[in-house]
Design an enzyme around this catalytic site. Sequence first.
Site, PDB file in Angstrom:
ATOM      1  N   HIS A   1       0.999  -1.220  -0.221  1.00 50.14           N
ATOM      2  CA  HIS A   1      -0.053   0.035   0.014  1.00 50.14           C
ATOM      3  C   HIS A   1       0.858   1.171  -0.031  1.00 50.14           C
ATOM      4  CE1 HIS A   1      -2.624   2.947   1.671  1.00 50.14           C
ATOM      5  NE2 HIS A   1      -3.659   2.129   1.477  1.00 50.14           N
TER       6      HIS A   1
ATOM      7  N   ASP B   1       3.396  -4.662   8.092  1.00 49.31           N
ATOM      8  CA  ASP B   1       2.110  -3.749   7.998  1.00 49.31           C
ATOM      9  C   ASP B   1       0.842  -4.757   8.137  1.00 49.31           C
ATOM     10  OD1 ASP B   1      -0.309  -2.693   7.051  1.00 49.31           O
ATOM     11  OD2 ASP B   1       0.524  -1.809   5.171  1.00 49.31           O
TER      12      ASP B   1
ATOM     13  N   GLN C   1      -4.261  -5.043   7.070  1.00 47.27           N
ATOM     14  CA  GLN C   1      -5.496  -5.899   6.374  1.00 47.27           C
ATOM     15  C   GLN C   1      -5.216  -7.351   7.213  1.00 47.27           C
ATOM     16  OE1 GLN C   1      -7.788  -5.132   4.294  1.00 47.27           O
ATOM     17  NE2 GLN C   1      -6.822  -3.339   3.671  1.00 47.27           N
TER      18      GLN C   1
ATOM     19  N   LYS D   1     -10.306  -0.118  10.337  1.00 44.08           N
ATOM     20  CA  LYS D   1     -10.517  -1.170   9.542  1.00 44.08           C
ATOM     21  C   LYS D   1     -10.852  -2.542  10.459  1.00 44.08           C
ATOM     22  CE  LYS D   1      -6.861   0.127   6.086  1.00 44.08           C
ATOM     23  NZ  LYS D   1      -7.800   0.545   5.129  1.00 44.08           N
TER      24      LYS D   1
ATOM     25  N   CYS E   1      -4.708   2.622  -3.584  1.00 45.21           N
ATOM     26  CA  CYS E   1      -3.459   3.161  -3.232  1.00 45.21           C
ATOM     27  C   CYS E   1      -2.275   2.030  -3.193  1.00 45.21           C
ATOM     28  CB  CYS E   1      -3.866   3.274  -1.611  1.00 45.21           C
ATOM     29  SG  CYS E   1      -5.004   4.581  -1.152  1.00 45.21           S
TER      30      CYS E   1
HETATM   31  N1  PMP Z   1      -1.684  -0.777   4.714  1.00 44.49           N
HETATM   32  C1  PMP Z   1      -2.460  -1.445   4.113  1.00 44.49           C
HETATM   33  C2  PMP Z   1      -2.318  -2.920   3.732  1.00 44.49           C
HETATM   34  C3  PMP Z   1      -3.927  -1.012   4.115  1.00 44.49           C
HETATM   35  O1  PMP Z   1      -4.830  -1.791   3.281  1.00 44.49           O
HETATM   36  C4  PMP Z   1      -4.060   0.316   4.571  1.00 44.49           C
HETATM   37  C5  PMP Z   1      -5.589   1.018   4.213  1.00 44.49           C
HETATM   38  N2  PMP Z   1      -5.934   0.754   3.018  1.00 44.49           N
HETATM   39  C6  PMP Z   1      -3.110   1.099   4.958  1.00 44.49           C
HETATM   40  C7  PMP Z   1      -1.814   0.482   5.132  1.00 44.49           C
HETATM   41  C8  PMP Z   1      -3.136   2.390   5.365  1.00 44.49           C
HETATM   42  O2  PMP Z   1      -4.270   2.564   6.398  1.00 44.49           O
HETATM   43  P1  PMP Z   1      -4.563   3.867   7.199  1.00 44.49           P
HETATM   44  O3  PMP Z   1      -5.171   4.654   5.995  1.00 44.49           O
HETATM   45  O4  PMP Z   1      -5.765   3.512   7.906  1.00 44.49           O
HETATM   46  O5  PMP Z   1      -3.516   4.700   7.655  1.00 44.49           O
END
Ligand code: PMP
Length: 405
Positions: free
Chosen positions: A122, A199, A202, A225, A363
């Site tokens: 991401h 990270d 997910q 999430k 993203c």
């Molecule tokens: N890493 C991953 C794998 C994600 O899916 C996301 C959110 N889509 C993020 C990081 C970023 O999370 P946040 O926008 O809540 O900071």
Amino acid sequence: MLDIQKIRSDFPILSTTVCGKPLVYLDNGATAQKPNVVIDTINRLHTRQNANIHRGVHYLSEACTEEYENARRSVVTFINANSTREIVFTAGTTAAINLVASSFGDEFVQEGNEIIVTIMEHHSNFVPWQALCRRKNARLRVVDLTGDGDLDLEQFQEFIGEKTRLITVAQTSNVLGTVNPVSDIIKLAHSYNIPVLVDGAQSVVHSKIDMQALDCDFFTFSGHKFYGPTGIGVLYAKEKWLDVMPPYQYGGDMVATVTVEDTTFADLPLKFEAGTANYIGAIGLGAAIGYLEGLGMENIQQYEQELLQLAHKLADETAGMTVYGRTKRKAGILSFLLDGIHHYDTGMILDKMGIAVRTGHLCAEPLMTYMGVTGLVRASFGLYNTKEEVQALFDGIKKVQQMLG
Ligand code: PMP
């Protein structure tokens, strides 16, 4: 087993309609809906208990402080960390990764060093490292995929070496759903004394996470999430790193003593929590943890796998549909394209049927470029989705194909 109808009644938004149709919410990867216990907790705090934490001697402040620190203890138990000293509350995954990229990066990354990331990250776990490498004149090394959505593990082996300062990798891809073998990557990295950031944005929602078993150095996730509030997240970090990393931001709450000449910093984890914390968010996150623990992460994982299997079966039966990410170890994420139909059009027509999916680059533009697409449609399942909703998605897809195919 989970009583899905009972669970659904815990989430008020699920009984609303969109475009006159019952809401079919399949955008859980972007953010999950909130159960009453989280909504009620936030409401209770705002209506009866709000006061700034770690400051006052008065009743409300002490009550809020205690609940905030209890939420931290809930995180410790939930992810099986060693102690509250390892849990820093942040605004979310992005904020947690930026904290590490900035603080760890400033202290430990020098010119000529290397950071290993992967092509499936991401932007949150890509751009901060790219920026750090620019700042430091370091090199970003990007691990590719093999086959249908798996990381090229041999490339980790190839890239890793004396210059490597950190490996950072998603436990679960928000695009492909791939559950990466982070344990193996961590073992490999540690055999070279290299720290690993995982990270978990997910992964933490779909399966049981255990910091002591995983042994990663850093782990990040977001409350929103996770069926919790927005604006709150967690950085787990081994104490040995937090001890030697400089503060990320400076101000109130993160200090021990301040004189005109100098400042000493608060003990862990407060050294990394400058300013008024999002204590209402953190306490709400604690409520979400309680809710998920009540259901059992193993049950949630098993149920979501059933939804995913059904989605894959229906996808296999649908002509003119390409699924991106078909690896064996997957979380409940189905990204796809329909032949000759733009992903935005698919998303917009599904929306008219009350079906919420995500469209676009998700993203993860480097991954889109790598796969040769400009965007995808993503359905991501949560613990309250039903098999009927998966079927509704495919009924919707058929209609989109009839209209535009
Ligand atoms: N890493 C991953 C794998 C994600 O899916 C996301 C959110 N889509 C993020 C990081 C970023 O999370 P946040 O926008 O809540 O900071």
